[in-house]
Design a protein around this motif. Structure first.
Motif, PDB file in Angstrom:
ATOM      1  N   LYS A  83       1.031  -1.218   0.002  1.00  0.00           N
ATOM      2  CA  LYS A  83       0.161   0.012  -0.199  1.00  0.00           C
ATOM      3  C   LYS A  83       0.759   1.404  -0.144  1.00  0.00           C
ATOM      4  CE  LYS A  83      -3.892  -1.885   0.234  1.00  0.00           C
ATOM      5  NZ  LYS A  83      -3.325  -3.524  -0.095  1.00  0.00           N
ATOM      6  N   ALA A  84       1.245   1.751  -1.138  1.00  0.00           N
ATOM      7  CA  ALA A  84       2.355   2.801  -1.375  1.00  0.00           C
ATOM      8  C   ALA A  84       1.655   4.150  -1.067  1.00  0.00           C
ATOM      9  CB  ALA A  84       2.891   2.796  -2.519  1.00  0.00           C
ATOM     10  N   GLY A  85       0.315   4.465  -1.576  1.00  0.00           N
ATOM     11  CA  GLY A  85      -0.195   5.724  -1.429  1.00  0.00           C
ATOM     12  C   GLY A  85       0.720   6.771  -2.186  1.00  0.00           C
ATOM     13  N   CYS A  86       0.310   7.954  -1.843  1.00  0.00           N
ATOM     14  CA  CYS A  86       1.254   9.031  -2.397  1.00  0.00           C
ATOM     15  C   CYS A  86       2.634   9.229  -1.410  1.00  0.00           C
ATOM     16  CB  CYS A  86       0.428  10.384  -2.461  1.00  0.00           C
ATOM     17  SG  CYS A  86       0.013  11.416  -0.878  1.00  0.00           S
ATOM     18  N   GLY A  87       2.346   9.040  -0.034  1.00  0.00           N
ATOM     19  CA  GLY A  87       3.422   9.000   0.692  1.00  0.00           C
ATOM     20  C   GLY A  87       3.574  10.458   1.328  1.00  0.00           C
ATOM     21  N   ASP A  88       2.572  11.178   1.014  1.00  0.00           N
ATOM     22  CA  ASP A  88       2.819  12.591   1.442  1.00  0.00           C
ATOM     23  C   ASP A  88       1.391  13.308   1.945  1.00  0.00           C
ATOM     24  OD1 ASP A  88       4.737  14.852   1.998  1.00  0.00           O
ATOM     25  OD2 ASP A  88       3.614  15.968   0.322  1.00  0.00           O
ATOM     26  N   CYS A  89       0.464  12.720   1.873  1.00  0.00           N
ATOM     27  CA  CYS A  89      -0.711  13.399   2.243  1.00  0.00           C
ATOM     28  C   CYS A  89      -1.294  13.187   3.765  1.00  0.00           C
ATOM     29  CB  CYS A  89      -2.192  13.026   1.521  1.00  0.00           C
ATOM     30  SG  CYS A  89      -2.456  10.997   1.925  1.00  0.00           S
ATOM     31  N   ASP A  90      -2.046  13.850   4.323  1.00  0.00           N
ATOM     32  CA  ASP A  90      -2.305  13.570   5.767  1.00  0.00           C
ATOM     33  C   ASP A  90      -2.417  12.149   5.963  1.00  0.00           C
ATOM     34  OD1 ASP A  90      -2.023  16.295   6.163  1.00  0.00           O
ATOM     35  OD2 ASP A  90      -4.452  16.486   5.928  1.00  0.00           O
ATOM     36  N   ASP A  91      -3.362  11.384   5.268  1.00  0.00           N
ATOM     37  CA  ASP A  91      -3.602   9.877   5.476  1.00  0.00           C
ATOM     38  C   ASP A  91      -2.379   9.049   5.386  1.00  0.00           C
ATOM     39  OD1 ASP A  91      -6.444   9.704   5.753  1.00  0.00           O
ATOM     40  OD2 ASP A  91      -6.678  10.272   3.993  1.00  0.00           O
ATOM     41  N   LEU A 107      -4.871   2.687  -7.988  1.00  0.00           N
ATOM     42  CA  LEU A 107      -3.643   3.239  -8.719  1.00  0.00           C
ATOM     43  C   LEU A 107      -2.200   2.985  -8.084  1.00  0.00           C
ATOM     44  CD1 LEU A 107      -5.290   6.717  -9.735  1.00  0.00           C
ATOM     45  CD2 LEU A 107      -5.168   4.614 -11.064  1.00  0.00           C
ATOM     46  N   SER A 108      -2.098   2.959  -6.791  1.00  0.00           N
ATOM     47  CA  SER A 108      -0.661   2.748  -6.186  1.00  0.00           C
ATOM     48  C   SER A 108      -0.688   1.651  -5.361  1.00  0.00           C
ATOM     49  CB  SER A 108      -0.965   3.907  -5.115  1.00  0.00           C
ATOM     50  OG  SER A 108      -1.823   3.833  -4.083  1.00  0.00           O
ATOM     51  N   SER A 109      -1.454   0.674  -5.162  1.00  0.00           N
ATOM     52  CA  SER A 109      -1.351  -0.559  -4.568  1.00  0.00           C
ATOM     53  C   SER A 109      -0.640  -1.749  -5.548  1.00  0.00           C
ATOM     54  CB  SER A 109      -2.481  -1.207  -4.069  1.00  0.00           C
ATOM     55  OG  SER A 109      -2.874  -0.406  -2.901  1.00  0.00           O
ATOM     56  N   LEU A 110       0.429  -2.211  -5.206  1.00  0.00           N
ATOM     57  CA  LEU A 110       1.033  -3.175  -5.606  1.00  0.00           C
ATOM     58  C   LEU A 110       0.297  -4.581  -6.175  1.00  0.00           C
ATOM     59  CD1 LEU A 110       4.303  -3.357  -6.487  1.00  0.00           C
ATOM     60  CD2 LEU A 110       4.459  -4.774  -4.771  1.00  0.00           C
ATOM     61  N   GLY A 111      -0.029  -4.782  -7.502  1.00  0.00           N
ATOM     62  CA  GLY A 111      -0.661  -6.143  -7.971  1.00  0.00           C
ATOM     63  C   GLY A 111      -2.417  -5.936  -7.806  1.00  0.00           C
ATOM     64  N   LEU A 112      -2.748  -4.837  -7.280  1.00  0.00           N
ATOM     65  CA  LEU A 112      -4.094  -4.722  -6.888  1.00  0.00           C
ATOM     66  C   LEU A 112      -4.876  -4.049  -7.813  1.00  0.00           C
ATOM     67  CD1 LEU A 112      -4.133  -4.437  -3.035  1.00  0.00           C
ATOM     68  CD2 LEU A 112      -4.862  -6.591  -4.423  1.00  0.00           C
ATOM     69  N   GLY A 113      -4.283  -3.459  -9.055  1.00  0.00           N
ATOM     70  CA  GLY A 113      -5.217  -2.530  -9.855  1.00  0.00           C
ATOM     71  C   GLY A 113      -4.240  -2.594 -11.232  1.00  0.00           C
ATOM     72  N   THR A 114      -3.544  -1.339 -11.406  1.00  0.00           N
ATOM     73  CA  THR A 114      -2.891  -1.162 -12.665  1.00  0.00           C
ATOM     74  C   THR A 114      -1.161  -1.285 -12.475  1.00  0.00           C
ATOM     75  OG1 THR A 114      -2.968   1.277 -12.291  1.00  0.00           O
ATOM     76  CG2 THR A 114      -4.711   0.413 -13.583  1.00  0.00           C
ATOM     77  N   ARG A 115      -0.800  -1.125 -11.281  1.00  0.00           N
ATOM     78  CA  ARG A 115       0.414  -1.332 -10.811  1.00  0.00           C
ATOM     79  C   ARG A 115       1.026  -2.600 -10.867  1.00  0.00           C
ATOM     80  NH1 ARG A 115       2.894   0.603  -5.392  1.00  0.00           N
ATOM     81  NH2 ARG A 115       5.347   0.320  -5.707  1.00  0.00           N
ATOM     82  N   PRO A 116       1.879  -3.089 -11.588  1.00  0.00           N
ATOM     83  CA  PRO A 116       2.637  -4.431 -11.621  1.00  0.00           C
ATOM     84  C   PRO A 116       2.903  -4.764 -10.366  1.00  0.00           C
ATOM     85  CG  PRO A 116       3.487  -3.166 -13.331  1.00  0.00           C
ATOM     86  CD  PRO A 116       3.036  -2.264 -12.396  1.00  0.00           C
ATOM     87  N   GLY A 117       2.498  -6.085  -9.982  1.00  0.00           N
ATOM     88  CA  GLY A 117       2.815  -6.791  -8.587  1.00  0.00           C
ATOM     89  C   GLY A 117       3.680  -7.955  -8.917  1.00  0.00           C
ATOM     90  N   GLY A 118       3.599  -8.913  -7.707  1.00  0.00           N
ATOM     91  CA  GLY A 118       4.586  -9.814  -7.574  1.00  0.00           C
ATOM     92  C   GLY A 118       4.723 -11.166  -8.442  1.00  0.00           C
ATOM     93  N   TYR A 119       3.677 -11.245  -9.281  1.00  0.00           N
ATOM     94  CA  TYR A 119       3.583 -12.508 -10.346  1.00  0.00           C
ATOM     95  C   TYR A 119       4.803 -12.208 -11.220  1.00  0.00           C
ATOM     96  CZ  TYR A 119      -0.964 -14.212  -8.467  1.00  0.00           C
ATOM     97  OH  TYR A 119      -1.819 -14.459  -7.459  1.00  0.00           O
ATOM     98  N   ALA A 120       6.076 -11.913 -10.718  1.00  0.00           N
ATOM     99  CA  ALA A 120       7.137 -11.734 -11.694  1.00  0.00           C
ATOM    100  C   ALA A 120       8.360 -11.899 -10.969  1.00  0.00           C
ATOM    101  CB  ALA A 120       6.924 -10.046 -12.003  1.00  0.00           C
ATOM    102  N   GLU A 121       9.420 -11.741 -11.948  1.00  0.00           N
ATOM    103  CA  GLU A 121      10.728 -12.028 -11.335  1.00  0.00           C
ATOM    104  C   GLU A 121      11.149 -10.704 -10.372  1.00  0.00           C
ATOM    105  OE1 GLU A 121      13.195 -14.865 -14.295  1.00  0.00           O
ATOM    106  OE2 GLU A 121      12.725 -12.816 -15.013  1.00  0.00           O
TER     107      GLU A 121
END
Length: 333
Positions: A83-91, A107-121
């Motif tokens: 769960k990366a998020g933007c890293g800078d907002c209040d939350d 948009l920012s979570s690894l492997g849960l939407g459009t950002r490539p996840g861990g089914y990879a090398e």
């Protein structure tokens, strides 16, 4: 780099993709293990969230291949908080990156939407999402930090006390881990409702009471819904006491049934629990480091990074899992 991508037909295909260029503050992690999560099974059937070409996988352990900062070193054993998020907002500054309004989880979570996840090398991730694996913890076990942290977060959200009676619906990965988190917090009266006899046996072998779905039992103070089926919330409402709490954390891509009469007349409190915040992830890693959760009991299979074995396991877990429970993908194995 080899990856498993979602096809237009919602299957999996092994593909070669170019490795992402490393930016300042980011880290490349060579994936040692990536577990197949129950969420992956649902997301594979949700093209509006996971388009063709996307790469699933968010339960990841591995080694640092290329550090992008000063905190990590090459070759270090690590886990990745997805769960990366933007890293800078209040939350995000509060550690609630999973609720980031600037870069939502899709948009920012690894492997849960459009950002490539861990089914990879390998994966490329922000340095602030990478944690060192405690000494003595295998990378295979470390890959379960993420689902364990979902259990920790759900317990946090519930407001549970040691005196409460608890029913957990579903003895899958999160249900198993949640039962042990609750016991570690002093909750003695925990029962898990699970239809599969092998999963019930795993729970029983680790000291957790497990019952079949036909056994109603006494109404519980708190019911955790870890199934994600259409009828699970309605079942939770039947099993909770008047003015009790239902914690919903099972994922379901279809509309969910809920008995509004039970909801209203029993004055049930329903609490949503999504993934985990930073504090829950760090607590889960500490629990693994202390050897306090028997994660080895639920790891049943390790398969290579190949569309055939991974697809077969996902199909089995979606339908009749048999003896399978936690399936690990090992890109280097």
């Amino acid at each position: 780099m080899r990856t498993l991508v979602i096809t237009e037909e919602r299957g999996l295909r092994l593909a070669e993709v170019e490795e992402r260029e490393l930016e300042p503050g980011w880290v490349r992690v060579d994936v040692a293990f990536c577990a197949i999560c129950g969420s992956d099974l649902h997301l594979r059937a949700m093209p509006h969230l996971v388009p063709a070409g996307a790469v699933l996988g968010h339960e990841i352990s591995g080694h640092v291949a290329a550090p992008g900062g000063e905190r990590l070193t090459a070759g270090q054993a690590v886990v990745v908080w997805p769960k990366a998020g933007c890293g800078d907002c209040d939350d995000c500054r509060l550690g609630d990156n999973h609720l980031c309004p600037v870069q939502p989880w899709r948009l920012s979570s690894l492997g849960l939407g459009t950002r490539p996840g861990g089914y990879a090398e390998a994966v490329v991730v922000p340095e602030h999402t990478v944690y060192a694996v405690p000494d003595g913890v295998s990378l295979e076990h470390a890959a379960l930090t993420e689902p364990l942290s979902c259990a920790v977060h759900a317990a946090d959200r519930s407001g549970i006390s040691a005196a409460d009676t608890v029913t957990v619906l579903g003895g899958g990965t999160v249900g198993f881990l949640l039962a042990h988190v609750l016991r570690l917090r002093g909750v003695e009266d925990v029962r898990v409702v699970e239809p599969h006899p092998v999963r019930r046996a795993r729970l029983t072998a680790t000291g957790i009471t497990a019952v079949d779905v036909d056994e109603q039992g006494p109404d519980a103070d708190v019911v955790f819904e870890c199934v994600g089926s259409v009828t699970a919330l309605a079942d939770a409402a039947r099993r909770v006491r008047t003015r009790g709490t239902v914690v919903a954390l099972g994922v379901n891509e279809r509309p969910t049934e809920l008995d509004s009469v039970a909801l209203i007349t029993k004055e049930i409190r329903i609490v949503g629990s999504f993934a985990q915040n930073r504090g829950a992830f760090e607590e889960a890693l500490d629990l693994l480091g202390g050897g306090r959760v028997p994660v080895e009991q639920i790891i049943t299979d390790v398969v290579p990074l190949d569309s055939g074995p991974v697809s077969a396991m996902m199909d089995a877990l979606t339908g009749r899992p048999g003896d399978h429970q936690v399936v690990m993908i090992a890109p280097g194995g």
